[in-house]
Each structure stands twice: as structure tokens, then as C-alpha cells.
Design a protein around this motif. Structure first.
Motif, PDB file in Angstrom:
ATOM      1  N   ARG A  21       1.002  -1.113   0.040  1.00 45.29           N
ATOM      2  CA  ARG A  21      -0.059  -0.160  -0.111  1.00 45.29           C
ATOM      3  C   ARG A  21       0.881   1.239   0.039  1.00 45.29           C
ATOM      4  O   ARG A  21       1.929   1.188   0.812  1.00 45.29           O
ATOM      5  CB  ARG A  21      -1.057   0.168   1.194  1.00 45.29           C
ATOM      6  N   SER A  22       0.534   2.227  -0.949  1.00 44.47           N
ATOM      7  CA  SER A  22       1.445   3.525  -0.951  1.00 44.47           C
ATOM      8  C   SER A  22       1.100   4.108   0.150  1.00 44.47           C
ATOM      9  O   SER A  22       0.256   4.241   0.789  1.00 44.47           O
ATOM     10  CB  SER A  22       1.204   4.209  -2.142  1.00 44.47           C
ATOM     11  N   ASP A  23       2.101   5.057   0.718  1.00 47.23           N
ATOM     12  CA  ASP A  23       2.032   6.104   1.442  1.00 47.23           C
ATOM     13  C   ASP A  23       1.165   7.614   1.187  1.00 47.23           C
ATOM     14  O   ASP A  23       0.972   8.200   2.166  1.00 47.23           O
ATOM     15  CB  ASP A  23       3.402   6.400   2.085  1.00 47.23           C
ATOM     16  N   GLN A  27      -3.678   5.953  -1.061  1.00 46.28           N
ATOM     17  CA  GLN A  27      -3.245   4.487  -0.498  1.00 46.28           C
ATOM     18  C   GLN A  27      -3.577   3.574  -1.381  1.00 46.28           C
ATOM     19  O   GLN A  27      -4.348   2.633  -1.021  1.00 46.28           O
ATOM     20  CB  GLN A  27      -3.711   4.555   0.893  1.00 46.28           C
ATOM     21  N   VAL A  28      -3.276   3.644  -2.769  1.00 43.40           N
ATOM     22  CA  VAL A  28      -3.442   2.493  -3.764  1.00 43.40           C
ATOM     23  C   VAL A  28      -2.522   1.269  -3.429  1.00 43.40           C
ATOM     24  O   VAL A  28      -1.472   1.413  -2.957  1.00 43.40           O
ATOM     25  CB  VAL A  28      -3.449   2.877  -4.988  1.00 43.40           C
ATOM     26  N   ILE A  84       4.562  -0.629   7.465  1.00 44.80           N
ATOM     27  CA  ILE A  84       4.177  -0.618   5.922  1.00 44.80           C
ATOM     28  C   ILE A  84       3.326  -1.835   5.757  1.00 44.80           C
ATOM     29  O   ILE A  84       3.565  -2.862   6.119  1.00 44.80           O
ATOM     30  CB  ILE A  84       5.762  -0.904   5.317  1.00 44.80           C
ATOM     31  N   ASP A  85       2.299  -1.566   4.998  1.00 47.71           N
ATOM     32  CA  ASP A  85       1.309  -2.413   4.668  1.00 47.71           C
ATOM     33  C   ASP A  85       1.383  -3.252   3.446  1.00 47.71           C
ATOM     34  O   ASP A  85       1.894  -2.803   2.481  1.00 47.71           O
ATOM     35  CB  ASP A  85      -0.209  -1.656   4.685  1.00 47.71           C
TER      36      ASP A  85
END
Length: 189
Positions: A21-23, A27-28, A84-85
């Protein structure tokens, strides 16, 4: 891209695809090609060829957040408490592979620390080198005796006191003697 388990000379434990997942604001989820080794997780961007490396010495833990029928969501927590997901296909078990590799890394590091501690401890238990008391040569003694503060201490004049106590410090079961400095002569009238 299906994930696969490999063992080569580069010590690659697993290689495959994860989604991160983007920061940013939206958050895509972005697909990353990942390579898991014994000491890090490498994340390759699809088209740019950039590599982001997550070293295990900077990772605290891997938290599994949610299991669904399609994905497993998990979070890697760094030593700076940055989260960080990630998500992976539920059958790929990337979260388990990363967790096992992290635990293995932490165990190897703990064993190295114990070995290093035992080595330092055994080195400190060796008999110390013979210590000879240092004595001043006659020329140096004459030089010091000309100075009034040291004259009383060296000549043992009446009223002069010399501290002869030893202070020891215990550090990892090692005694280090420290001699106190001689006090200047005190004259009482």
C-alpha cells in the motif's frame, strides 16, 4: 506471477509478487516483485527497476492484520515504528515466510551476541599481565622534589598525607584498580 520457494547460492528463500500500500493520499495497492533472503526483503518496482530493501535488523515484527478468502493483509513494523502495509494471495503465505525468516535472523543475531559476550568474558578472565610498580628514576625524583606541592608527598615531611587507598570498579566481573591522586600538603599552625 506465482510465488516460488528457491534455494540458490545467493541464499534466496522466496521470490514472488506482493502488493504494497502506498504512503500517498489515496493509498492504492501497487504490485511489487519481491525477493526474500536471509537478511532482507527486496521490493522491485514494476517498470522503473528501483529496489527498496527492508533489512531485518531494522524490522521489529510482522503483524498479521486480516485474512479474507482472497488476501492476507499484514504489516511490517520497523524499529522507528513505521508501518508498511502489504497484502498477498491467501494461498501464497508470504506473511509466514517473512516472519520465519525474521525469527531466524533474530535467532542467529542472538547466538552471535552470546558468543561475542562469552569471548569477551573469557578474555577478561585471563590472568592479567604482571604489573610492576613504576618507580621514578633519580633525575625525575629530583625534578619533582623541587616543586613545593610534590616535595612533601615524596619526602614524607611531617603533616603530609598520602592517600594509599585503592578504588575498584566492577565491570563485567573485571576489577580495575584506580589509585587516588596524592593530596597537597596541609600545614596546621
Amino acid at each position: 506471477m506465482a510465488s516460488k520457494v528457491m534455494a540458490t547460492s545467493e541464499n534466496i528463500l522466496r521470490e514472488g509478487e506482493l502488493e504494497k500500500r502506498s504512503d500517498g493520499l489515496f493509498q492504492v495497492w501497487k504490485k511489487k516483485r519481491c525477493v526474500l533472503t536471509a537478511d532482507r526483503l527486496r521490493l522491485f518496482s514494476g517498470s522503473s527497476g528501483r529496489v527498496k530493501e527492508l533489512f531485518f535488523h531494522s524490522i521489529l515484527k510482522v503483524d498479521c492484520v486480516e485474512h479474507t478468502s482472497k488476501y492476507v493483509y499484514f504489516t511490517i513494523v520497523t524499529t522507528f515504528y513505521k508501518e508498511i502495509d502489504f497484502r498477498c494471495a491467501s494461498k501464497s503465505c508470504w506473511n509466514a515466510a517473512i516472519t520465519v525468516a525474521l525469527i531466524d535472523f533474530q535467532n542467529r543475531r542472538a547466538v552471535e551476541d552470546v558468543r561475542r559476550y562469552r569471548f569477551q568474558r573469557s578474555a577478561s578472565e585471563e590472568p592479567p599481565e604482571s604489573r610492576k610498580p613504576r618507580s621514578l628514576d633519580p633525575d625525575a625524583r629530583d625534578q619533582l622534589s623541587r616543586e613545593p606541592a610534590h616535595a612533601a608527598a615524596l619526602d614524607r615531611s611531617p603533616g603530609a598525607q598520602r592517600m594509599d587507598t585503592r578504588v575498584t570498579t566492577l565491570l563485567f566481573t573485571e576489577e580495575i584498580p584506580v589509585l587516588a591522586e596524592p593530596r597537597p600538603a596541609v600545614r596546621v599552625r
